[in-house]
Every structure is written in C-alpha cells, then in structure tokens.
Design a protein around this motif. Sequence first.
Motif, mmCIF file in Angstrom:
data_model
loop_
_atom_site.group_PDB
_atom_site.id
_atom_site.type_symbol
_atom_site.label_atom_id
_atom_site.label_comp_id
_atom_site.label_asym_id
_atom_site.label_seq_id
_atom_site.Cartn_x
_atom_site.Cartn_y
_atom_site.Cartn_z
ATOM 1 N N ARG A 1 -10.324 -4.069 -1.594
ATOM 2 C CA ARG A 1 -9.782 -5.229 -0.869
ATOM 3 C C ARG A 1 -10.224 -6.488 -1.595
ATOM 4 O O ARG A 1 -11.307 -6.515 -2.195
ATOM 5 N N TYR A 2 -9.338 -7.498 -1.596
ATOM 6 C CA TYR A 2 -9.723 -8.787 -2.158
ATOM 7 C C TYR A 2 -10.665 -9.467 -1.161
ATOM 8 O O TYR A 2 -10.650 -9.148 0.033
ATOM 9 N N ARG A 3 -11.435 -10.420 -1.645
ATOM 10 C CA ARG A 3 -12.442 -11.092 -0.820
ATOM 11 C C ARG A 3 -11.821 -11.620 0.481
ATOM 12 O O ARG A 3 -10.832 -12.348 0.455
ATOM 13 N N GLY A 4 -12.373 -11.200 1.585
ATOM 14 C CA GLY A 4 -11.932 -11.699 2.889
ATOM 15 C C GLY A 4 -10.640 -11.077 3.391
ATOM 16 O O GLY A 4 -10.154 -11.441 4.468
ATOM 17 N N GLY A 5 -10.054 -10.145 2.641
ATOM 18 C CA GLY A 5 -8.768 -9.576 3.045
ATOM 19 C C GLY A 5 -8.885 -8.141 3.562
ATOM 20 O O GLY A 5 -9.983 -7.595 3.685
ATOM 21 N N ASP A 6 -7.724 -7.556 3.886
ATOM 22 C CA ASP A 6 -7.676 -6.158 4.317
ATOM 23 C C ASP A 6 -7.635 -5.247 3.095
ATOM 24 O O ASP A 6 -7.422 -5.709 1.969
ATOM 25 N N ASP A 7 -7.772 -3.938 3.336
ATOM 26 C CA ASP A 7 -7.685 -2.983 2.230
ATOM 27 C C ASP A 7 -6.294 -3.055 1.592
ATOM 28 O O ASP A 7 -5.279 -2.973 2.286
ATOM 29 N N VAL A 8 -6.261 -3.220 0.287
ATOM 30 C CA VAL A 8 -4.990 -3.217 -0.450
ATOM 31 C C VAL A 8 -4.750 -1.815 -0.999
ATOM 32 O O VAL A 8 -3.623 -1.315 -1.044
ATOM 33 N N ILE A 9 -5.814 -1.163 -1.409
ATOM 34 C CA ILE A 9 -5.783 0.242 -1.812
ATOM 35 C C ILE A 9 -6.699 0.965 -0.836
ATOM 36 O O ILE A 9 -7.859 0.602 -0.668
ATOM 37 N N GLN A 10 -6.110 1.999 -0.170
ATOM 38 C CA GLN A 10 -6.868 2.643 0.913
ATOM 39 C C GLN A 10 -7.199 4.081 0.595
ATOM 40 O O GLN A 10 -6.308 4.926 0.546
ATOM 41 N N ASN A 11 -8.443 4.364 0.348
ATOM 42 C CA ASN A 11 -8.925 5.735 0.188
ATOM 43 C C ASN A 11 -7.958 6.560 -0.669
ATOM 44 O O ASN A 11 -7.561 7.659 -0.291
ATOM 45 N N LEU A 12 -7.603 6.016 -1.795
ATOM 46 C CA LEU A 12 -6.522 6.581 -2.610
ATOM 47 C C LEU A 12 -6.993 7.733 -3.494
ATOM 48 O O LEU A 12 -7.983 7.604 -4.219
ATOM 49 N N ASP A 13 -6.297 8.856 -3.408
ATOM 50 C CA ASP A 13 -6.492 9.969 -4.335
ATOM 51 C C ASP A 13 -5.223 10.079 -5.166
ATOM 52 O O ASP A 13 -4.146 10.305 -4.613
ATOM 53 N N LEU A 14 -5.352 9.887 -6.456
ATOM 54 C CA LEU A 14 -4.153 9.917 -7.305
ATOM 55 C C LEU A 14 -4.540 10.323 -8.711
ATOM 56 O O LEU A 14 -5.400 9.696 -9.335
ATOM 57 N N ALA A 15 -3.914 11.410 -9.190
ATOM 58 C CA ALA A 15 -4.137 11.824 -10.576
ATOM 59 C C ALA A 15 -2.817 11.649 -11.312
ATOM 60 O O ALA A 15 -1.828 12.307 -10.985
ATOM 61 N N PHE A 16 -2.793 10.742 -12.279
ATOM 62 C CA PHE A 16 -1.574 10.568 -13.073
ATOM 63 C C PHE A 16 -1.457 11.755 -14.020
ATOM 64 O O PHE A 16 -2.472 12.299 -14.475
#
Length: 248
Positions: A11-26
């Motif tokens: 999350r950016y400072r003072g904001g909500d989660d932008v990326i949430q508990n992300l599991d990702l394998a490219f």
Amino acid sequence: MPITFRECTFRYRGGDDVIQNLDLAFTSGATVLLGPNGAGKSTLLSLGASALRPQSGGVTFNGLSPWNRKQSAAYRAAVAWLPQKPSFLSGMTCRQHVTYAGWLKGMTQRDASSASGEALERVGLAKQADRKVSELSGGQQQRVAIAQALVHRAKVLLLDEPTVGLDPKQRRSFLQLIASLRDETHVIVSTHDIADISESFSDVVVLHGGKVLFNGPVPSFLAHSGTRIHSERAAEDAYTAVLEGGSR
Ligand SMILES: Nc1ncnc2c1ncn2[C@@H]1O[C@H](COP(=O)(O)OP(=O)(O)OP(=O)(O)O)[C@@H](O)[C@H]1O
C-alpha cells in the motif's frame, strides 16, 4: 524459476492495499499484463523492479530476493525495468546511455561500451548510436530503453505501457521486437492495447483491484471469448468476460 510474488501486499503511504496478499508466478516467454486503470499493474511492475518494497510477502527471481543484502545485486542485474515515463539524461547519445546503463548494472566501463553497439543494433538503432536521445522519436527512445536492458543481458524485462504514444507502425515494430526477444528474455508488458496480443505474447495475466483474475497461456485466455475465438474481437471479448467473471 521466473519472477514470483508470494503473499505480497503493498500500500502507498496512508492508503489502502493496492496489491493484496498476491500469489503470482509469471511463466517464461512474453506475458501481457492487462487490467483496468488503477488495477495495480504499474505498482506490480515497480515491486518486480524493486523500486517499491512490499509491506509483507515478497518477490523473487530464480530464488533471489532484491531485499536480501547478498542477493540484491544479482537480482537487480537480472531484472530490467522500463517505467511508464522513462527519463533520459540530457545531452547524452544513445551509445553513452546504453553504456551507462550497463555500468550501473555492474559491468566494467569497457565491457559496457563494447556491448552497447550490439545492443543498439538489436533494437534497430545502429545508425542513431551517436545521436542524442533527446533528438529521437518516442518510439526510438523506447528502443533505447530496451537496449539499456539488453546491454547487460537482463533475464527479465518489465515494460510499463511501452506502446503509449506510438503510432500504429511504430507500435507494430515495437511488438515485433518484443516477440524476437522472448526466447532469450522473459518479457512482461503492461498495456491497454489488447487487440493483437496473440501475435506477440505467449501468456496473459489479468489484474483487477490488486488481485489476479487470470494467469495462463493466450489460447486459454481467448477461450473465454466463447465462440468468437477466431474473430478480431476475441481478445477484447475474453478480457470483458474475465473481468465480469472476476467481479461477480
Ligand atoms: N505514488 C502513489 N501514491 C499513492 N497512490 C498511488 C500511487 N501510485 C498509484 N497509486 C494508486 O494505486 C492504485 C494502483 O495504481 P497503478 O498505477 O498501479 O494502477 P495501473 O493498473 O497501472 O493503472 P493505469 O492503467 O491507469 O496505469 C491506484 O488506486 C492509484 O491511485
């Protein structure tokens, strides 16, 4: 192992989660990263480039973490990033820029200098090597940025909306360049242009609200378009179907 995100939250400072508990394998090859405005695509690429640091979880490439003191140099040498608005140093030529990029990634000045000519040739800028980057067109500047990654033989290229502002001809030749790189380099490209993705990319990731709605090969993605898989609109229909399915 290609670039992998594990339980990654940002999350950016003072904001909500932008990326949430992300599991990702490219997967290796060339991946197109899709998602509506604000989905988190640029943030994800910045995390991959270690320009941002997650609050929890992490990102690795071949088991290397950018946040491990002993592994960070190897990680940063392997991963190259082209942000949405690449900046170039005024007054420097293409060759100087590419040499400088190699040096920043740990090459000796001499090695970087001798590799810069080949890198510029690969991106079709051999003739412009001694021109100032500021004098080139937008499409040519994007190519200089790719040459900066090729000079140190990056294993992963993270490109954030590299085709914005390019005319259709430049865009086509840029996508051909990406397709030509995908056997040796893992390329991840975020874009809103989805019409002709099957020509340049092997895989698709769709991000929405910081979560992955789809991750798989292009044919599986296009299959979401239903009966229209061979139509010109297949990618657009598939994208709409994936987004609608994900937000249900
Ligand atoms: N520097 C920042 N400070 C605070 N919030 C930010 C910052 N950069 C992005 N955001 C927010 O994070 C969220 C994800 O933005 P991001 O730029 O990663 O999305 P995106 O999918 O790349 O969008 P676009 O397609 O419009 O470029 C948005 O809600 C955005 O407002």
